[in-house]
Motif scaffolding. Structure first.
Motif, PDB file in Angstrom:
ATOM      1  N   LEU A  91     -17.549 -27.993  -5.986  1.00 21.89           N
ATOM      2  CA  LEU A  91     -16.660 -26.832  -6.045  1.00 21.89           C
ATOM      3  C   LEU A  91     -16.598 -26.075  -4.720  1.00 21.89           C
ATOM      4  CD1 LEU A  91     -14.955 -25.623  -8.383  1.00 21.89           C
ATOM      5  CD2 LEU A  91     -16.752 -23.936  -8.695  1.00 21.89           C
ATOM      6  N   HIS A  92     -16.549 -26.810  -3.597  1.00 22.97           N
ATOM      7  CA  HIS A  92     -16.518 -26.143  -2.291  1.00 22.97           C
ATOM      8  C   HIS A  92     -15.165 -25.462  -2.104  1.00 22.97           C
ATOM      9  CE1 HIS A  92     -17.543 -25.315   1.856  1.00 22.97           C
ATOM     10  NE2 HIS A  92     -16.400 -25.869   2.248  1.00 22.97           N
ATOM     11  N   THR A  93     -15.162 -24.130  -2.146  1.00 24.84           N
ATOM     12  CA  THR A  93     -13.936 -23.342  -2.104  1.00 24.84           C
ATOM     13  C   THR A  93     -14.092 -22.212  -1.100  1.00 24.84           C
ATOM     14  OG1 THR A  93     -13.516 -23.824  -4.443  1.00 24.84           O
ATOM     15  CG2 THR A  93     -12.316 -21.979  -3.473  1.00 24.84           C
ATOM     16  N   SER A 143     -11.800 -18.962   0.406  1.00 23.99           N
ATOM     17  CA  SER A 143     -10.587 -18.172   0.229  1.00 23.99           C
ATOM     18  C   SER A 143     -10.603 -16.995   1.194  1.00 23.99           C
ATOM     19  CB  SER A 143     -10.493 -17.657  -1.221  1.00 23.99           C
ATOM     20  OG  SER A 143      -9.300 -16.947  -1.430  1.00 23.99           O
ATOM     21  N   GLN A 152     -10.321 -26.181  -0.418  1.00 24.57           N
ATOM     22  CA  GLN A 152     -11.203 -26.614  -1.492  1.00 24.57           C
ATOM     23  C   GLN A 152     -11.394 -28.118  -1.390  1.00 24.57           C
ATOM     24  OE1 GLN A 152      -9.190 -25.747  -5.270  1.00 24.57           O
ATOM     25  NE2 GLN A 152      -8.518 -27.868  -5.391  1.00 24.57           N
TER      26      GLN A 152
END
Length: 458
Positions: free
Chosen positions: A331-333, A335, A342
């Protein structure tokens, strides 16, 4: 006259009440300590620590199971290293790694397997510079601290510590001995993670506001196997603990992007877990409804979700699930105010002028190539050939050896090891208390803004 509190005052009062409920006199005995102990006289931080360069890094491996045997293989492809000792409780594992050295045309190392205290003899050897620890979680901190106190640098598998007290033990040992202590968080060196780090540092995402990471990996087969984890230690841990016992794979890369303890710090977290369903259901399927495995009480919830707020007003979400039939995800996100990235479930980047959709495939390839991190550009081809989770394990070892041989600060320091590992006890505490906020200790003891951003020696 009645005193009217402002909304900000009410919010501050509420926060104080919530935090005091974690740290105040009503806390039960097993609760974690929120206190930051003072440094001993003469003890100073190791931010940006440099040690004398080592022409040859003489390394000893402790723990030669799943992770350790692969680490030995990778080190046979590195220049400027010599494997001088191999240690494990199982003689066959030592013999297996000796065969790896022989296959690579390297001399045999000293073998240790006769006693469960042999690891101390390894740490005491005068011809060892680096102790590389790949044992079960419960032994990571005792071995790392002992090795540093014998004058050795340490590389230790994840998580580096299981309790707040152990985190402080690591920090104090590193500060007192002036030795490196690096947690082997390999996911920091994956290609996409390093590219997004490079893009973030170049400002392409603008101000980073929110990040996410996870460890979602169906480990039911491994946990119930009598052979995969020695003495089934991981299943036993799942039976005894809740919270997030394995947070660092998702947390490490996003903490580097947020410059944690290099201009920002994690202040507090809240954590919630679902009930446990998956392990019990799997135990019934494998062993039957009346089996000891099915009747065991497993405390670890199937899904844990943790939210963290930083001193600079950023937020982090970390998840853990090792019992559900889901595709693997970290879940590498990332923002920010100008862009988004992502990796899971699909790899994508959104940048101006159109941030409502991901870049088309060809433009994404061009962007990833343009902003590939200099380190992966330098060693990525060799890393892919050698392997280790797609090459990131090799890059991690390459960087560790490179920095030791050149007398440079390591990419990950002891404060990273403590900050990322401390989620293990803190999330358990928050879950036990119904999701109440729990403060995150400042392991730099006030120096978290001393370094201005993460700078890797390139």
């Amino acid at each position: 006259m009645k005193r009217i509190l402002s909304l900000s005052s009410v919010a501050a009062l509420l926060a104080a009440v919530l935090l005091s409920s974690c740290c105040g006199p009503a806390v039960r005995e097993e609760s974690v300590s929120c206190a930051v102990p003072p440094r001993a006289e003469g003890q100073t931080d190791v931010l940006g620590l440099r040690c004398p360069a080592l022409d040859t890094v003489r390394v000893a491996f402790i723990g030669l199971g799943n992770r350790g045997k692969e680490a030995v293989k990778r080190f046979t492809h590195l220049e400027g290293v010599r494997v001088v000792a191999l240690c494990d409780l199982v003689k066959e594992y030592v013999d297996r790694s000796q065969a790896t050295l022989a296959k690579a045309g390297l001399p045999a190392a000293a073998g240790y397997y006769a006693s469960d205290e042999d690891w101390k003899k390894v740490c005491e050897r005068p011809d060892v510079d680096l102790v590389y620890i790949c044992t079960d979680w419960s032994t990571h901190t005792p071995m790392a601290v002992y090795a540093m106190r014998q004058g050795k640098h340490v590389a230790v598998e994840v998580p580096a510590a299981l309790t707040v007290e152990e985190c402080w033990q690591l920090v104090d040992a590193a500060e007192q001995t002036r030795r490196h202590c690096m947690m082997l968080e390999n996911c920091c060196y994956d290609f996409f993670e390093m590219t997004t780090l490079n893009m973030a540092q170049k400002g392409l995402f603008g101000e980073i506001v929110h990040v996410e990471g996870a460890y979602i990996h169906d480990l039911r087969n491994n946990n119930f196997s009598p052979d995969f984890y020695h003495d089934m230690w991981r299943l036993k841990y799942n039976a005894a603990h809740t919270g997030n016992p394995y947070p660092t794979h998702g947390l490490g890369p996003v903490c580097q992007i947020l410059n944690i303890h290099r201009g920002d710090r994690m202040e507090y977290l809240v954590s919630l877990s679902s009930d446990q369903f998956g392990l019990s259901e799997e135990a019934v399927r494998r062993f039957g409804a009346g089996s000891p495995q099915a009747e065991e009480e497993y405390r670890l919830g199937d899904m844990n979700t943790t939210l963290i707020r930083t001193a600079r007003g950023k937020t982090i979400m970390i998840q853990h699930d090792v019992t559900s039939p889901r595709p693997y995800s970290r879940l590498h996100t990332v923002s920010g105010t100008r862009g988004f990235a992502q990796k899971y479930p699909v790899q994508g980047i959104a940048l101006p002028p159109d941030t409502h959709r991901f870049l088309p495939a060809e433009q994404l390839r061009d962007t990833l190539a343009k902003y590939e991190h200099p380190i992966t550009r330098e060693v990525g081809e060799q890393a892919r050939r050698v392997g280790g989770h797609g090459g990131m394990d090799f890059i991690m070892d390459y960087r560790l050896v490179y920095c030791l041989r050149n007398g440079l600060p390591l990419d990950q320091d002891v404060y990273d090891a403590a900050e990322w590992s401390v989620l293990v006890p803190l999330t358990e505490e928050s879950v036990r208390r119904g999701g109440q906020p729990v403060p995150v200790p400042d392991f730099t003891r006030g120096a978290w803004d001393k370094l201005k951003g993460l700078k890797l020696a390139e």
